[in-house]
Design an enzyme around this catalytic site. Structure first.
Site, PDB file in Angstrom:
ATOM      1  N   GLY A   1       1.510  -2.718  -6.222  1.00 37.72           N
ATOM      2  CA  GLY A   1       1.477  -1.405  -5.693  1.00 37.72           C
ATOM      3  C   GLY A   1       0.145  -0.593  -5.866  1.00 37.72           C
ATOM      4  O   GLY A   1      -0.912  -1.111  -5.248  1.00 37.72           O
TER       5      GLY A   1
ATOM      6  N   GLU B   1      11.812  -6.344  -9.501  1.00 39.90           N
ATOM      7  CA  GLU B   1      11.119  -5.112  -9.661  1.00 39.90           C
ATOM      8  C   GLU B   1      11.854  -4.276 -10.478  1.00 39.90           C
ATOM      9  O   GLU B   1      12.539  -3.461 -10.020  1.00 39.90           O
ATOM     10  CB  GLU B   1      10.595  -4.454  -8.657  1.00 39.90           C
ATOM     11  CG  GLU B   1       9.815  -5.407  -7.611  1.00 39.90           C
ATOM     12  CD  GLU B   1       8.817  -4.474  -6.820  1.00 39.90           C
ATOM     13  OE1 GLU B   1       7.503  -4.611  -6.893  1.00 39.90           O
ATOM     14  OE2 GLU B   1       9.299  -3.815  -6.036  1.00 39.90           O
TER      15      GLU B   1
ATOM     16  N   GLY C   1       5.080   1.926 -10.819  1.00 44.62           N
ATOM     17  CA  GLY C   1       4.167   2.832 -11.089  1.00 44.62           C
ATOM     18  C   GLY C   1       4.349   3.648 -12.343  1.00 44.62           C
ATOM     19  O   GLY C   1       3.852   4.927 -12.359  1.00 44.62           O
TER      20      GLY C   1
ATOM     21  N   TRP D   1       0.816  -1.280   0.290  1.00 47.44           N
ATOM     22  CA  TRP D   1      -0.054  -0.189   0.132  1.00 47.44           C
ATOM     23  C   TRP D   1       0.764   1.196   0.015  1.00 47.44           C
ATOM     24  O   TRP D   1       0.360   2.463  -0.129  1.00 47.44           O
ATOM     25  CB  TRP D   1      -0.942  -0.103   1.237  1.00 47.44           C
ATOM     26  CG  TRP D   1      -1.896  -1.026   1.252  1.00 47.44           C
ATOM     27  CD1 TRP D   1      -2.233  -1.977   0.248  1.00 47.44           C
ATOM     28  CD2 TRP D   1      -2.982  -1.217   2.267  1.00 47.44           C
ATOM     29  NE1 TRP D   1      -3.401  -2.683   0.567  1.00 47.44           N
ATOM     30  CE2 TRP D   1      -3.446  -2.205   1.844  1.00 47.44           C
ATOM     31  CE3 TRP D   1      -3.161  -0.762   3.523  1.00 47.44           C
ATOM     32  CZ2 TRP D   1      -4.743  -2.822   2.658  1.00 47.44           C
ATOM     33  CZ3 TRP D   1      -4.183  -1.317   4.380  1.00 47.44           C
ATOM     34  CH2 TRP D   1      -4.915  -2.411   3.801  1.00 47.44           C
ATOM     35  N   LYS D   2       2.128   1.114   0.204  1.00 46.23           N
ATOM     36  CA  LYS D   2       2.969   2.267   0.370  1.00 46.23           C
ATOM     37  C   LYS D   2       2.243   3.352   1.245  1.00 46.23           C
ATOM     38  O   LYS D   2       2.040   2.925   2.351  1.00 46.23           O
ATOM     39  CB  LYS D   2       3.414   2.779  -1.268  1.00 46.23           C
ATOM     40  CG  LYS D   2       3.546   1.683  -2.124  1.00 46.23           C
ATOM     41  CD  LYS D   2       4.056   2.437  -3.309  1.00 46.23           C
ATOM     42  CE  LYS D   2       4.222   1.697  -4.426  1.00 46.23           C
ATOM     43  NZ  LYS D   2       5.052   1.927  -5.727  1.00 46.23           N
TER      44      LYS D   2
ATOM     45  N   HIS E   1      13.157  -1.897  -0.979  1.00 51.10           N
ATOM     46  CA  HIS E   1      12.257  -1.496  -2.256  1.00 51.10           C
ATOM     47  C   HIS E   1      12.953  -0.504  -2.927  1.00 51.10           C
ATOM     48  O   HIS E   1      13.588   0.240  -2.130  1.00 51.10           O
ATOM     49  CB  HIS E   1      11.052  -1.107  -1.654  1.00 51.10           C
ATOM     50  CG  HIS E   1       9.941  -0.836  -2.790  1.00 51.10           C
ATOM     51  ND1 HIS E   1      10.191   0.331  -3.488  1.00 51.10           N
ATOM     52  CD2 HIS E   1       8.863  -1.671  -3.061  1.00 51.10           C
ATOM     53  CE1 HIS E   1       9.036   0.163  -4.545  1.00 51.10           C
ATOM     54  NE2 HIS E   1       8.251  -0.964  -4.274  1.00 51.10           N
TER      55      HIS E   1
HETATM   56  C1  PEP Z   1       5.633  -1.846  -5.960  1.00 51.03           C
HETATM   57  O1  PEP Z   1       5.002  -1.296  -4.922  1.00 51.03           O
HETATM   58  O2  PEP Z   1       6.752  -2.208  -5.786  1.00 51.03           O
HETATM   59  C2  PEP Z   1       5.084  -1.604  -7.383  1.00 51.03           C
HETATM   60  C3  PEP Z   1       5.433  -2.488  -8.054  1.00 51.03           C
HETATM   61  O3  PEP Z   1       3.978  -0.634  -7.661  1.00 51.03           O
HETATM   62  P1  PEP Z   1       3.139  -0.833  -8.989  1.00 51.03           P
HETATM   63  O4  PEP Z   1       2.299  -1.978  -8.940  1.00 51.03           O
HETATM   64  O5  PEP Z   1       2.412   0.507  -8.467  1.00 51.03           O
HETATM   65  O6  PEP Z   1       4.062  -0.673 -10.147  1.00 51.03           O
END
Ligand code: PEP
Length: 239
Positions: free
Chosen positions: A219, A160, A166, A9-10, A90
């Site tokens: 995310g 990632e 994002g 959820w950041k 992250h």
């Molecule tokens: C994340 O929070 O690591 C992420 C991949 O975000 P998103 O799905 O928004 O790209």
């Protein structure tokens, strides 16, 4: 093995009632819900099926509880709140908080020593990937080597690529799976490898159809209950 979905959820949502509502909507088996620290305890109490996650933890974890580390949260504190998984390394923390591989390595070891399952995030910037998938693999290998030095415990890797997070521009799944396989060859014991970067209900299947992609770290789409539930449904059909 069951695929794993991490809801990251950041820095969202703003209030506790919203966090509880979202947590209840996403409360399904095979999901890890990772709220911001102020909501971790209360969201954890509201969950019945999903596991509780945290978005970070400090590298010191005094068993007796305390330490002179203003603003930090220890793995031991999280464990007491019922947290099972912790996201470490992250790229947003590497970028905005200046976290280095050395710091991340200390966090990984402390979290594992406290009995948390670590979700270690790795991934390359755009300028590296532009030079080819081999360069991306070398970049990720260096991160893994440094972040996991001396680490012993439960581990999940989230691959990632930074440029996919994002941005609405996910990786090419055919290349993602090659990198996932590479990570599984490099890390021992063989970890589960997730993909993260602009995952939505429209592209979930493209990634998770591969046996070697064991789930997703989500995310933005995890903040929309309807969208995340679609991702859960699609994932369940693939196992
Ligand atoms: C994340 O929070 O690591 C992420 C991949 O975000 P998103 O799905 O928004 O790209």
């Amino acid at each position: 093995m069951q695929k794993l979905l991490i809801a990251n959820w950041k820095l969202n949502p703003l209030t506790l009632p919203e966090a509880i509502r979202l947590g209840r909507a996403e409360d399904k088996k095979g999901v890890v819900i990772s709220p911001p620290f102020p909501f971790v305890g209360a969201v954890g109490k509201a969950l019945r099926y999903a596991a509780l996650g945290a978005q970070d933890a400090f590298w010191e974890s005094p068993p007796a509880g305390g330490g002179p580390y203003t603003g930090e949260v220890s793995p031991a504190m999280l464990k007491k709140l019922g947290v099972r998984y912790v996201i470490l390394g992250h790229s947003e923390r590497r970028r905005w908080l200046g976290e280095t591989d050395k710091m991340i390595n200390r966090k990984v070891r402390a979290a594992m020593a406290a009995g948390l399952k670590v979700i270690l995030c790795v991934g390359e910037p755009k300028e590296v990937r532009r030079r080819g998938i081999g360069r991306a693999m070398a970049y990720v290998k260096n991160q893994l080597r440094a972040d996991l030095k001396g680490a012993r415990g439960s581990l999940v890797i989230a691959y990632e690529p930074i440029w996919a997070i994002g941005t609405g521009k996910p990786d090419n799944p055919k290349e993602t799976v090659e990198i996932a396989r590479f990570i599984k060859r490099f890390v021992r014991p063989r970890p589960r490898v997730l993909y993260g970067g602009s995952v939505t209900s429209r592209n979930t299947k493209n990634f998770l159809q591969y046996k070697d992609i064991d789930g997703a770290l989500v995310g933005g789409a995890s903040l929309k209950a309807v969208e995340f539930k679609k991702i859960i449904t699609i994932t369940k059909k693939l196992q």
